[in-house]
Design a protein around this motif. Sequence first.
Motif, PDB file in Angstrom:
ATOM      1  N   MET A 142       0.838  -1.179   0.000  1.00  0.00           N
ATOM      2  CA  MET A 142       0.000   0.000   0.000  1.00  0.00           C
ATOM      3  C   MET A 142       0.885   1.245   0.000  1.00  0.00           C
ATOM      4  N   LEU A 143       0.610   2.144  -0.905  1.00  0.00           N
ATOM      5  CA  LEU A 143       1.399   3.363  -1.015  1.00  0.00           C
ATOM      6  C   LEU A 143       0.884   4.423  -0.046  1.00  0.00           C
ATOM      7  N   ASP A 144       1.815   5.102   0.595  1.00  0.00           N
ATOM      8  CA  ASP A 144       1.410   6.237   1.416  1.00  0.00           C
ATOM      9  C   ASP A 144       1.659   7.526   0.625  1.00  0.00           C
ATOM     10  N   ASN A 145       1.360   8.641   1.244  1.00  0.00           N
ATOM     11  CA  ASN A 145       1.485   9.934   0.565  1.00  0.00           C
ATOM     12  C   ASN A 145       2.930  10.215   0.153  1.00  0.00           C
ATOM     13  N   THR A 146       3.887   9.823   0.983  1.00  0.00           N
ATOM     14  CA  THR A 146       5.306  10.041   0.651  1.00  0.00           C
ATOM     15  C   THR A 146       5.694   9.243  -0.593  1.00  0.00           C
ATOM     16  N   ASP A 147       5.242   7.995  -0.668  1.00  0.00           N
ATOM     17  CA  ASP A 147       5.519   7.181  -1.859  1.00  0.00           C
ATOM     18  C   ASP A 147       4.930   7.842  -3.101  1.00  0.00           C
ATOM     19  N   ARG A 148       3.728   8.343  -2.985  1.00  0.00           N
ATOM     20  CA  ARG A 148       3.089   9.016  -4.131  1.00  0.00           C
ATOM     21  C   ARG A 148       3.864  10.255  -4.550  1.00  0.00           C
ATOM     22  N   GLN A 149       4.371  11.005  -3.572  1.00  0.00           N
ATOM     23  CA  GLN A 149       5.182  12.187  -3.894  1.00  0.00           C
ATOM     24  C   GLN A 149       6.475  11.781  -4.597  1.00  0.00           C
ATOM     25  N   ILE A 150       7.079  10.705  -4.132  1.00  0.00           N
ATOM     26  CA  ILE A 150       8.308  10.200  -4.770  1.00  0.00           C
ATOM     27  C   ILE A 150       8.022   9.838  -6.226  1.00  0.00           C
ATOM     28  N   LEU A 151       6.949   9.109  -6.460  1.00  0.00           N
ATOM     29  CA  LEU A 151       6.605   8.712  -7.829  1.00  0.00           C
ATOM     30  C   LEU A 151       6.331   9.927  -8.701  1.00  0.00           C
ATOM     31  N   GLU A 152       5.670  10.923  -8.144  1.00  0.00           N
ATOM     32  CA  GLU A 152       5.396  12.149  -8.910  1.00  0.00           C
ATOM     33  C   GLU A 152       6.699  12.858  -9.282  1.00  0.00           C
ATOM     34  N   GLU A 153       7.596  12.994  -8.331  1.00  0.00           N
ATOM     35  CA  GLU A 153       8.870  13.674  -8.601  1.00  0.00           C
ATOM     36  C   GLU A 153       9.716  12.884  -9.596  1.00  0.00           C
ATOM     37  N   LEU A 154       9.774  11.554  -9.456  1.00  0.00           N
ATOM     38  CA  LEU A 154      10.548  10.741 -10.395  1.00  0.00           C
ATOM     39  C   LEU A 154       9.925  10.754 -11.792  1.00  0.00           C
ATOM     40  N   SER A 155       8.606  10.902 -11.876  1.00  0.00           N
ATOM     41  CA  SER A 155       7.948  11.003 -13.180  1.00  0.00           C
ATOM     42  C   SER A 155       8.349  12.293 -13.890  1.00  0.00           C
ATOM     43  N   LYS A 156       8.588  13.329 -13.126  1.00  0.00           N
ATOM     44  CA  LYS A 156       9.019  14.608 -13.704  1.00  0.00           C
ATOM     45  C   LYS A 156      10.490  14.559 -14.120  1.00  0.00           C
ATOM     46  N   ASN A 157      11.316  13.900 -13.269  1.00  0.00           N
ATOM     47  CA  ASN A 157      12.754  13.865 -13.531  1.00  0.00           C
ATOM     48  C   ASN A 157      13.335  12.622 -12.865  1.00  0.00           C
ATOM     49  N   SER A 158      13.526  11.558 -13.633  1.00  0.00           N
ATOM     50  CA  SER A 158      14.037  10.319 -13.053  1.00  0.00           C
ATOM     51  C   SER A 158      15.536  10.387 -12.759  1.00  0.00           C
ATOM     52  N   ARG A 159      16.188  11.465 -13.173  1.00  0.00           N
ATOM     53  CA  ARG A 159      17.625  11.617 -12.910  1.00  0.00           C
ATOM     54  C   ARG A 159      17.900  12.472 -11.680  1.00  0.00           C
ATOM     55  N   ILE A 160      16.867  12.846 -10.955  1.00  0.00           N
ATOM     56  CA  ILE A 160      17.032  13.672  -9.769  1.00  0.00           C
ATOM     57  C   ILE A 160      17.926  12.947  -8.766  1.00  0.00           C
ATOM     58  N   SER A 161      18.773  13.680  -8.076  1.00  0.00           N
ATOM     59  CA  SER A 161      19.608  13.052  -7.047  1.00  0.00           C
ATOM     60  C   SER A 161      18.734  12.710  -5.844  1.00  0.00           C
ATOM     61  N   MET A 162      19.165  11.731  -5.096  1.00  0.00           N
ATOM     62  CA  MET A 162      18.386  11.338  -3.916  1.00  0.00           C
ATOM     63  C   MET A 162      18.369  12.459  -2.881  1.00  0.00           C
ATOM     64  N   LYS A 163      19.439  13.230  -2.823  1.00  0.00           N
ATOM     65  CA  LYS A 163      19.475  14.376  -1.906  1.00  0.00           C
ATOM     66  C   LYS A 163      18.401  15.393  -2.293  1.00  0.00           C
ATOM     67  N   GLU A 164      18.337  15.719  -3.592  1.00  0.00           N
ATOM     68  CA  GLU A 164      17.344  16.689  -4.059  1.00  0.00           C
ATOM     69  C   GLU A 164      15.930  16.142  -3.915  1.00  0.00           C
ATOM     70  N   LEU A 165      15.742  14.853  -4.209  1.00  0.00           N
ATOM     71  CA  LEU A 165      14.435  14.233  -4.029  1.00  0.00           C
ATOM     72  C   LEU A 165      14.010  14.328  -2.573  1.00  0.00           C
ATOM     73  N   GLY A 166      14.929  14.004  -1.681  1.00  0.00           N
ATOM     74  CA  GLY A 166      14.625  14.088  -0.252  1.00  0.00           C
ATOM     75  C   GLY A 166      14.213  15.486   0.163  1.00  0.00           C
ATOM     76  N   GLU A 167      14.920  16.499  -0.351  1.00  0.00           N
ATOM     77  CA  GLU A 167      14.564  17.885  -0.014  1.00  0.00           C
ATOM     78  C   GLU A 167      13.150  18.224  -0.481  1.00  0.00           C
ATOM     79  N   LYS A 168      12.769  17.734  -1.660  1.00  0.00           N
ATOM     80  CA  LYS A 168      11.445  18.044  -2.200  1.00  0.00           C
ATOM     81  C   LYS A 168      10.316  17.383  -1.410  1.00  0.00           C
ATOM     82  N   ILE A 169      10.607  16.228  -0.808  1.00  0.00           N
ATOM     83  CA  ILE A 169       9.542  15.500  -0.103  1.00  0.00           C
ATOM     84  C   ILE A 169       9.772  15.484   1.410  1.00  0.00           C
TER      85      ILE A 169
END
Length: 136
Positions: free
Chosen positions: A1-28
């Motif tokens: 079951m996906l939670d809201n954080t998982d959904r945010q991760i999927l949304e951000e990766l859909s926009k830019n799958s090359r995002i660094s994990m540091k930058e992804l973490g900052e966004k979520i």
Amino acid sequence: MLDNTDRQILEELSKNSRISMKELGEKIHLSGPAASARVEKLENSGIIEDYTININQIKMGYFVHAMINIFTKSTHHQPYLSFLKTQESYVIHNYKISGDSCYILECKFPSNEELNEFLIRLNEHVNYTLSIIINK
């Protein structure tokens, strides 16, 4: 079951799958390692299957983008599928579908002349209808 954080991760990766994990973490609002662990969990569970890129076909020299509905002449599809293997430079996707046709073939061509030659050879194996993509 996906939670809201998982959904945010999927949304951000859909926009830019090359995002660094540091930058992804900052966004979520997670640390980089926590974001990386979440992404790994999504990959391991099969929710994230692949990472891909979008290629500008025009800049690659392909000016004709076509969707072709394929109607097989028999229940034996192997001749058509074998033909496609020889045409990999033109074929983007071959989708097996339900409905009126058997497949939808997405192709790219550098010219109308090469499209025409492809269609002549294709018609040896199947019948088709053609749609040209005007705008994405």
